[in-house]
Scaffold this motif. Structure first.
Motif, PDB file in Angstrom:
ATOM      1  N   LYS A 189       0.547  -1.261   0.076  1.00  0.00           N
ATOM      2  CA  LYS A 189       0.052   0.020  -0.007  1.00  0.00           C
ATOM      3  C   LYS A 189       0.938   1.156   0.063  1.00  0.00           C
ATOM      4  O   LYS A 189       0.672   2.198  -0.593  1.00  0.00           O
ATOM      5  N   ALA A 190       1.890   1.311   0.721  1.00  0.00           N
ATOM      6  CA  ALA A 190       2.860   2.226   0.781  1.00  0.00           C
ATOM      7  C   ALA A 190       3.504   2.567  -0.431  1.00  0.00           C
ATOM      8  O   ALA A 190       3.774   3.647  -0.843  1.00  0.00           O
ATOM      9  N   THR A 191       3.770   1.305  -1.132  1.00  0.00           N
ATOM     10  CA  THR A 191       4.511   1.487  -2.640  1.00  0.00           C
ATOM     11  C   THR A 191       3.494   2.271  -3.781  1.00  0.00           C
ATOM     12  O   THR A 191       4.085   3.197  -4.218  1.00  0.00           O
ATOM     13  N   ARG A 192       2.234   1.965  -3.536  1.00  0.00           N
ATOM     14  CA  ARG A 192       1.315   2.495  -4.530  1.00  0.00           C
ATOM     15  C   ARG A 192       1.156   4.282  -3.952  1.00  0.00           C
ATOM     16  O   ARG A 192       1.139   4.895  -5.097  1.00  0.00           O
ATOM     17  N   LEU A 193       0.950   4.320  -2.892  1.00  0.00           N
ATOM     18  CA  LEU A 193       0.919   5.693  -2.537  1.00  0.00           C
ATOM     19  C   LEU A 193       2.317   6.722  -2.865  1.00  0.00           C
ATOM     20  O   LEU A 193       2.356   7.595  -3.330  1.00  0.00           O
ATOM     21  N   THR A 194       3.503   5.995  -2.696  1.00  0.00           N
ATOM     22  CA  THR A 194       4.636   6.491  -3.174  1.00  0.00           C
ATOM     23  C   THR A 194       4.814   6.810  -4.750  1.00  0.00           C
ATOM     24  O   THR A 194       5.330   7.760  -5.216  1.00  0.00           O
ATOM     25  N   LYS A 195       4.311   5.805  -5.522  1.00  0.00           N
ATOM     26  CA  LYS A 195       4.246   5.949  -6.965  1.00  0.00           C
ATOM     27  C   LYS A 195       3.307   7.164  -7.373  1.00  0.00           C
ATOM     28  O   LYS A 195       3.586   8.112  -8.023  1.00  0.00           O
ATOM     29  N   ARG A 196       1.941   7.209  -6.577  1.00  0.00           N
ATOM     30  CA  ARG A 196       1.238   8.571  -6.886  1.00  0.00           C
ATOM     31  C   ARG A 196       2.141   9.767  -6.455  1.00  0.00           C
ATOM     32  O   ARG A 196       1.814  10.756  -7.143  1.00  0.00           O
ATOM     33  N   LEU A 197       2.816   9.893  -5.427  1.00  0.00           N
ATOM     34  CA  LEU A 197       3.634  11.057  -4.958  1.00  0.00           C
ATOM     35  C   LEU A 197       4.583  11.291  -5.976  1.00  0.00           C
ATOM     36  O   LEU A 197       4.537  12.568  -6.385  1.00  0.00           O
ATOM     37  N   MET A 198       5.376  10.496  -6.448  1.00  0.00           N
ATOM     38  CA  MET A 198       6.247  10.686  -7.487  1.00  0.00           C
ATOM     39  C   MET A 198       5.626  11.217  -8.682  1.00  0.00           C
ATOM     40  O   MET A 198       6.342  12.186  -9.389  1.00  0.00           O
ATOM     41  N   LYS A 199       4.589  10.841  -9.117  1.00  0.00           N
ATOM     42  CA  LYS A 199       3.815  11.284 -10.346  1.00  0.00           C
ATOM     43  C   LYS A 199       3.177  12.705  -9.973  1.00  0.00           C
ATOM     44  O   LYS A 199       3.478  13.729 -10.745  1.00  0.00           O
ATOM     45  N   THR A 200       2.601  12.935  -8.868  1.00  0.00           N
ATOM     46  CA  THR A 200       1.907  14.095  -8.315  1.00  0.00           C
ATOM     47  C   THR A 200       3.028  15.277  -8.205  1.00  0.00           C
ATOM     48  O   THR A 200       2.510  16.398  -8.627  1.00  0.00           O
ATOM     49  N   ALA A 201       3.925  14.794  -7.867  1.00  0.00           N
ATOM     50  CA  ALA A 201       5.384  16.011  -7.588  1.00  0.00           C
ATOM     51  C   ALA A 201       5.381  16.788  -8.918  1.00  0.00           C
ATOM     52  O   ALA A 201       6.018  17.823  -8.745  1.00  0.00           O
ATOM     53  N   GLN A 202       5.366  16.130 -10.061  1.00  0.00           N
ATOM     54  CA  GLN A 202       5.763  16.704 -11.204  1.00  0.00           C
ATOM     55  C   GLN A 202       4.620  17.972 -11.669  1.00  0.00           C
ATOM     56  O   GLN A 202       5.111  18.704 -12.424  1.00  0.00           O
ATOM     57  N   ARG A 203       3.786  17.981 -11.162  1.00  0.00           N
ATOM     58  CA  ARG A 203       2.678  19.120 -11.438  1.00  0.00           C
ATOM     59  C   ARG A 203       2.085  19.777 -10.203  1.00  0.00           C
ATOM     60  O   ARG A 203       1.215  20.670 -10.227  1.00  0.00           O
ATOM     61  N   MET A 204       2.661  19.923  -9.081  1.00  0.00           N
ATOM     62  CA  MET A 204       2.229  20.482  -7.967  1.00  0.00           C
ATOM     63  C   MET A 204       3.240  21.337  -7.247  1.00  0.00           C
ATOM     64  O   MET A 204       4.312  21.085  -7.484  1.00  0.00           O
ATOM     65  N   GLU A 205       2.830  22.567  -6.903  1.00  0.00           N
ATOM     66  CA  GLU A 205       3.567  23.342  -6.019  1.00  0.00           C
ATOM     67  C   GLU A 205       4.172  22.821  -4.524  1.00  0.00           C
ATOM     68  O   GLU A 205       3.178  21.726  -4.068  1.00  0.00           O
ATOM     69  N   LEU A 206       5.031  23.188  -3.985  1.00  0.00           N
ATOM     70  CA  LEU A 206       5.827  22.175  -3.051  1.00  0.00           C
ATOM     71  C   LEU A 206       4.720  22.433  -1.724  1.00  0.00           C
ATOM     72  O   LEU A 206       4.496  21.477  -1.134  1.00  0.00           O
ATOM     73  N   LYS A 207       3.978  23.283  -1.392  1.00  0.00           N
ATOM     74  CA  LYS A 207       3.295  23.470  -0.497  1.00  0.00           C
ATOM     75  C   LYS A 207       2.202  22.613  -0.513  1.00  0.00           C
ATOM     76  O   LYS A 207       1.843  21.829   0.637  1.00  0.00           O
ATOM     77  N   ASP A 208       1.303  22.598  -1.631  1.00  0.00           N
ATOM     78  CA  ASP A 208       0.324  21.689  -1.855  1.00  0.00           C
ATOM     79  C   ASP A 208       0.768  20.272  -1.842  1.00  0.00           C
ATOM     80  O   ASP A 208       0.370  19.458  -1.299  1.00  0.00           O
TER      81      ASP A 208
END
Length: 267
Positions: free
Chosen positions: A216-235
Motif C-alpha cells: 500500500k505504501a508502494t502505491r502511495l509513493t508512486k502516486r506521490l512521484m507522479k503528482t510531484a511533477q505537477r504540484m507546488e511544494l506547499k500543496d
C-alpha cells in the motif's frame, strides 16, 4: 489464485507480486496498431490497478523487437487506424493508441520496461511511459515519426522530454535517428544495459526488490512521484502529510517496523 484478464495478442503472468506483460505479435514486430495490443495493454493496466496482489508491472516483447510502433503497411495503404479524413483519423487516435499514454500514466504500481530489442516510434514512446527502462544490448530506440512525415501522435513529445530534457528530446525527435543501447544509457533513456540473456533476470531482480516493499505504501509513493511533477511544494507537502497519516495507520507499517527492530536486534 487471482484471475488474469483474457488477452488476445499478449501474455500475462503473475508471480511474487510481479506481473509480466509480454507483447506477443513477433510476426509484426509487436506493432501496436493493426493488432489487439492496445486493448491488451489497457486491460492489463486496469487489472493491475484493481488487483492488490500486484506490486510491480514489467512490460517486454516476444521475439526480436520490443515494439515497432505503428504498422507501416497500414499507413501506406491508408487502412485500419490510418484510414479516413482528418476528423476520422483524429477520432481513431483518440479512441485507439492515445488510450495507452492515459492508461500508463494512471498505473498505480511501478512499471519497468524490459526493452529486449528495437523500440521504434510508438514502441519507443511506450517504453518512455514506464518508470524505468532496462535495456538489452540488442535494444535500439528511435523517435522516427518525422521520417514518415507524421508527428508523435501518442504523446511521445510529452514523455521523452521529461525523461532526458527538452534539448536532447528535441534533437532525437527532429532528426528521427535511431540510437543504440549504449548511447540510450548515456542519454538517460535506459537506466541499465545488460546482455540479452540477462535482461529478464536483471529486470525481475529489480522488480522483486520493489515488490518486497509494503504494497500500500508502494502505491502511495508512486502516486506521490507522479503528482510531484505537477504540484507546488506547499500543496505537495499537504498531500504527503495525508498519505503519511494513512501509512501510519496501516498494519503493514507496524509489520515493517517490527521487522526492522528484529533485524537490528540480531546484529
Amino acid at each position: 489464485m487471482t484471475n488474469l484478464p483474457k488477452l488476445t495478442d499478449a501474455r500475462l503472468t503473475l508471480e511474487d507480486r510481479v506481473a509480466v506483460l509480454t507483447l506477443d505479435r513477433h510476426d509484426v514486430r509487436n506493432a501496436l496498431t493493426g493488432t489487439h495490443l492496445i486493448d491488451d495493454i489497457i486491460a492489463t493496466t486496469e487489472w493491475v490497478n484493481q488487483c492488490q496482489e500486484v506490486s510491480v508491472l514489467v512490460i517486454t516483447g516476444a521475439g526480436s523487437a520490443f515494439s515497432a510502433g505503428g504498422n507501416i503497411r497500414d499507413m501506406a495503404e491508408r487502412t485500419g487506424d490510418f484510414a479516413g479524413d482528418v476528423a476520422e483519423c483524429a477520432e481513431r487516435y483518440r479512441r485507439g493508441i492515445q488510450r495507452i499514454p492515459l492508461a500508463m500514466q494512471g498505473v498505480e504500481v511501478p512499471v519497468i520496461a524490459a526493452v529486449n530489442g528495437p523500440a521504434i516510434g510508438a514502441g519507443f514512446d511506450l517504453a518512455n511511459m514506464a518508470d524505468i527502462r532496462m535495456a538489452s544490448d540488442r535494444a535500439k530506440f528511435g523517435e522516427t515519426f518525422l521520417n514518415l512525415g507524421i508527428i508523435p501522435g501518442d504523446g511521445g513529445a510529452w514523455f521523452m522530454q521529461r525523461q532526458i530534457g527538452y534539448q536532447r528530446a528535441f534533437e532525437l525527435t527532429l532528426t528521427g535517428r535511431v540510437v543504440e543501447a549504449a548511447e540510450a544509457q548515456e542519454l538517460g533513456i535506459a537506466m541499465d544495459v545488460v546482455p540479452a540473456d540477462e535482461l529478464m533476470p536483471a529486470t525481475l531482480k529489480l522488480a522483486r526488490r520493489m515488490a518486497e516493499q509494503p504494497p500500500k505504501a508502494t502505491r502511495l509513493t508512486k502516486r506521490l512521484m507522479k503528482t510531484a511533477q505537477r504540484m507546488e511544494l506547499k500543496d505537495f507537502l499537504d498531500l504527503c502529510a495525508c498519505f503519511q497519516g494513512m501509512c501510519h495507520n496501516e498494519p503493514e507499517h507496524l509489520e515493517a517496523v517490527n521487522g526492522m527492530l528484529a533485524a537490528m536486534a540480531r546484529k
